[in-house]
Every structure is written in C-alpha cells, then in structure tokens.
Design an enzyme around this catalytic site. Structure first.
Site, PDB file in Angstrom:
ATOM      1  N   HIS A 201      33.694  27.239  37.960  1.00  0.00           N
ATOM      2  CA  HIS A 201      32.882  26.182  37.365  1.00  0.00           C
ATOM      3  C   HIS A 201      33.514  25.762  36.040  1.00  0.00           C
ATOM      4  O   HIS A 201      34.406  26.441  35.511  1.00  0.00           O
ATOM      5  CB  HIS A 201      31.451  26.667  37.105  1.00  0.00           C
ATOM      6  CG  HIS A 201      31.370  27.788  36.111  1.00  0.00           C
ATOM      7  ND1 HIS A 201      31.758  29.081  36.404  1.00  0.00           N
ATOM      8  CD2 HIS A 201      30.982  27.818  34.804  1.00  0.00           C
ATOM      9  CE1 HIS A 201      31.590  29.847  35.342  1.00  0.00           C
ATOM     10  NE2 HIS A 201      31.131  29.108  34.350  1.00  0.00           N
ATOM     11  N   ASP A 203      32.125  24.508  32.020  1.00  0.00           N
ATOM     12  CA  ASP A 203      30.925  24.562  31.187  1.00  0.00           C
ATOM     13  C   ASP A 203      30.586  23.152  30.719  1.00  0.00           C
ATOM     14  O   ASP A 203      31.465  22.413  30.278  1.00  0.00           O
ATOM     15  CB  ASP A 203      31.158  25.461  29.971  1.00  0.00           C
ATOM     16  CG  ASP A 203      31.382  26.916  30.359  1.00  0.00           C
ATOM     17  OD1 ASP A 203      30.911  27.316  31.443  1.00  0.00           O
ATOM     18  OD2 ASP A 203      32.034  27.648  29.587  1.00  0.00           O
ATOM     19  N   HIS A 258      36.916  27.956  35.421  1.00  0.00           N
ATOM     20  CA  HIS A 258      37.090  29.399  35.318  1.00  0.00           C
ATOM     21  C   HIS A 258      36.112  30.121  36.225  1.00  0.00           C
ATOM     22  O   HIS A 258      35.167  29.513  36.756  1.00  0.00           O
ATOM     23  CB  HIS A 258      36.923  29.863  33.860  1.00  0.00           C
ATOM     24  CG  HIS A 258      35.640  29.420  33.214  1.00  0.00           C
ATOM     25  ND1 HIS A 258      35.392  28.108  32.833  1.00  0.00           N
ATOM     26  CD2 HIS A 258      34.522  30.112  32.877  1.00  0.00           C
ATOM     27  CE1 HIS A 258      34.184  28.020  32.297  1.00  0.00           C
ATOM     28  NE2 HIS A 258      33.640  29.223  32.315  1.00  0.00           N
ATOM     29  N   ARG A 268      31.859  45.166  33.635  1.00  0.00           N
ATOM     30  CA  ARG A 268      32.321  44.155  32.683  1.00  0.00           C
ATOM     31  C   ARG A 268      31.090  43.567  31.996  1.00  0.00           C
ATOM     32  O   ARG A 268      30.113  43.183  32.655  1.00  0.00           O
ATOM     33  CB  ARG A 268      33.107  43.043  33.386  1.00  0.00           C
ATOM     34  CG  ARG A 268      33.665  41.997  32.421  1.00  0.00           C
ATOM     35  CD  ARG A 268      34.606  41.024  33.124  1.00  0.00           C
ATOM     36  NE  ARG A 268      35.240  40.124  32.169  1.00  0.00           N
ATOM     37  CZ  ARG A 268      34.734  38.960  31.786  1.00  0.00           C
ATOM     38  NH1 ARG A 268      33.589  38.540  32.301  1.00  0.00           N
ATOM     39  NH2 ARG A 268      35.353  38.207  30.902  1.00  0.00           N
TER      40      ARG A 268
END
Length: 329
Positions: A201, A203, A258, A268
């Site tokens: 996607h 941002d 990303h 993570r």
C-alpha cells in the site's frame, strides 16, 4: 529482541504472496543525517528517487523510544480478552488481523490512535502507557516538522513552514499506529511465497515516520516494480512520502509502495506517526512548484475527501487514480 506470548492472532488463517522478482543489484536505502548542513538536498533527492529514506541523528531521545517499546510489548503480551477492552478500531482502537473495513487481512495486531487526545488503553498502568506515548509522539512530531521544513527549503517553498504548519495545526488529523507482527513458523514451510504481515500500500498522508525493533520484514517497491528489504535499525527512523505530498509536489515526489512480510522466529514491533493535515485542508499542487505552463496532474480535493476515498478502498488500490486529471485528447 521482543518475544511475546502466543497471540490470539493464531486462530486466523493467513495470506501468502508469491515472491516477486527481486532487484538484481538492490540499491542502498538513502541515509540522511539531520545534523549535516546538506541534509535538505539529500532529502529532496531521496524523495524523488525512492519516496523513502532513513534518518540518523534525529534528536529523538532513545529513552522515549525504549519506554514506548516496553509499554507496547506489555500491551501486546496481554490475553486477547484484555486487549479487546481497548475497543475495536472504529476507527481508533485495537485490531487483530483485519486491516480496515474492506476485507484486507494480515499477520498483524495493532493499536490505532489519534494524536489529538489521550487514548483509552486497557493495561495495568494506563497512565504510564499514555505518558510514554505522549513523550514519544511529541518528539517525533518535532522531528517530522523539521524534516518538512527542510523539504520546503530544498524546494524553495515559502513560507518555510508551509508544510509543517499543517502538522502543527490544532486540527491536524495525524494518527499513530503500533503494529505487532508475531512470529509465524509457517514461513519456514513456504519456499516460494511470503506470509503477508501487512499488504502492499501507500500512505495517504503527507509523510509517515516509522520506527521498529531490530526485526526484519519491511519491504519497499522500486520504480521498476521490484521489491527490496529494508534492513532494520532500531536506533533510526524511516520516512515514507505519502500520497498528499505526491500531489503537493505535482508528482515530483512519489509516495512509496511498501509492505511487511512475516518473520518465522522473532516478533516485529513498529511505531508509525502518520502526519496528516486538518480535514478541511485543500490538497493541490503548490503554485510555487509549477514551472512555466506546467499543468496540474491532480484535481484539488480536501483531506477529508481523500481520506474518505482512501479508506473505502482496498490496501493495494491506486488511491490517487480518482483524483488525477484526464489529459485532453
């Protein structure tokens, strides 16, 4: 290393994504040292070529970073029923696997928070969590404003705070997100595909300021469509160009696509500050960046209009398509 208890996310199925062609000789991620006098030129170059860069000597105290990571780790280690007490993400709250209302899913659980008011977080010591959040967000906001003012300097935009004032406005629609990606042992059984933690996607905001623990997973897409992994660095920050800044620069900067792939062994934990303008702010190419008879590539829209459109789309959709001007035939 962050090790969390088995999360409720494991009750869900996950998505795989076939390995795309990787760059044969992947380029190095641009690194910008904010303490250097030429940093503004490095930022402009990175925004034009990658839409993404790493920031060092950023001025955010490690104490603030470590404290928030510790509090976030405690929260995501809670039983699912306790985390749910924070409330479902409508839009703010705790989410598990489901990303938004349009069917996107990932190997992730998260907290999505507004930056304009204290969140209602269900922990043993919520006031400690809030203090850690507020200290971290204030420091990151200051750094983000500095970066946007360097962008203005590098592009010769006047006044210098033309971009940063959108973040500093009391009505700024900035949001903050904590993502936890649990270890996914099934990754080891998949030789030709990734387990997606958060799908590809861009941002929609102006810029996004990302920081994670020392676990890999983040990938960015290059101009040729290949993907490269971003080496983790828990001492540094990474900056994404968002859709709004792409429009303001009339496409000179590109918002970076990303995604996050799951890790087989380690958790993570990432923290993202999304720098958004006020809902009523009109987004359009800045007149000072238009050269000669250059035409605008985008229709003018308010941030509210774009946000509503973006969040009613799927993650991988090109959200700017509906706002592009159609060239005359």
């Amino acid at each position: 290393m962050v090790i969390l208890s088995k999360p409720a996310i494991e009750q869900f199925s996950y998505i795989r994504n076939k390995q795309p062609a990787a760059a044969l000789f992947p380029p190095l991620i641009p690194v910008v040292d904010l303490s250097k006098p030429d940093s503004k030129h490095q930022i402009i170059k990175a925004c034009e070529e990658f839409g993404f860069f790493k920031v060092i000597n950023h001025g955010v105290p490690m104490e603030f970073i470590s404290r928030l990571e510790s509090e976030a780790t405690k929260f995501f280690s809670l039983p699912f029923c306790e985390k749910e007490k924070t409330g479902q993400p409508k839009p703010y709250g705790y989410g598990n696997k489901r990303i938004g209302p349009n069917g996107d899913v990932g190997w992730v659980e998260y907290l999505l928070l507004t930056t304009n008011q204290d969140p209602n977080i269900s922990t043993e010591n919520p006031e400690i969590f809030r203090a850690a959040l507020n200290n971290y967000m204030a420091a990151v906001k200051e750094m983000a404003c500095e970066i946007l003012e360097m962008v203005a300097d590098g592009l010769k935009i006047q006044p210098r705070n033309a971009l940063s004032k959108l973040m500093m406005d009391e009505q700024s629609d900035s949001v903050f997100r904590l993502n936890h990606y649990p270890p996914c042992p099934d990754v080891l059984q998949s030789l030709n595909s990734n387990v997606i933690g958060f799908g590809e996607h861009t941002d929609p905001q102006i810029i996004s300021v990302l920081r994670s623990n020392n676990t890999s997973g983040l990938q960015i897409s290059l101009k040729d469509g290949s993907w490269i992994s971003v080496p983790p660095d828990h001492h540094s920050f990474f900056i994404n160009v968002g859709d709004s800044l792409q429009v303001m620069t009339n496409g000179r900067f590109k918002s970076v696509k990303h995604r996050v792939v799951a890790n087989s062994v380690k958790s993570r934990l990432s923290m993202i500050y999304f720098c958004g303008p006020p809902l009523s702010e009109k987004i359009a190419p800045l007149p000072s960046l238009m050269r000669g008879d250059q035409q605008s590539l985008y229709k003018e829209f308010t941030w509210f209009e774009y946000k509503r459109s973006a969040y009613s789309s799927r993650l991988a959709d090109n959200r700017l398509t509906h706002f592009e001007k159609i060239a005359a035939s």
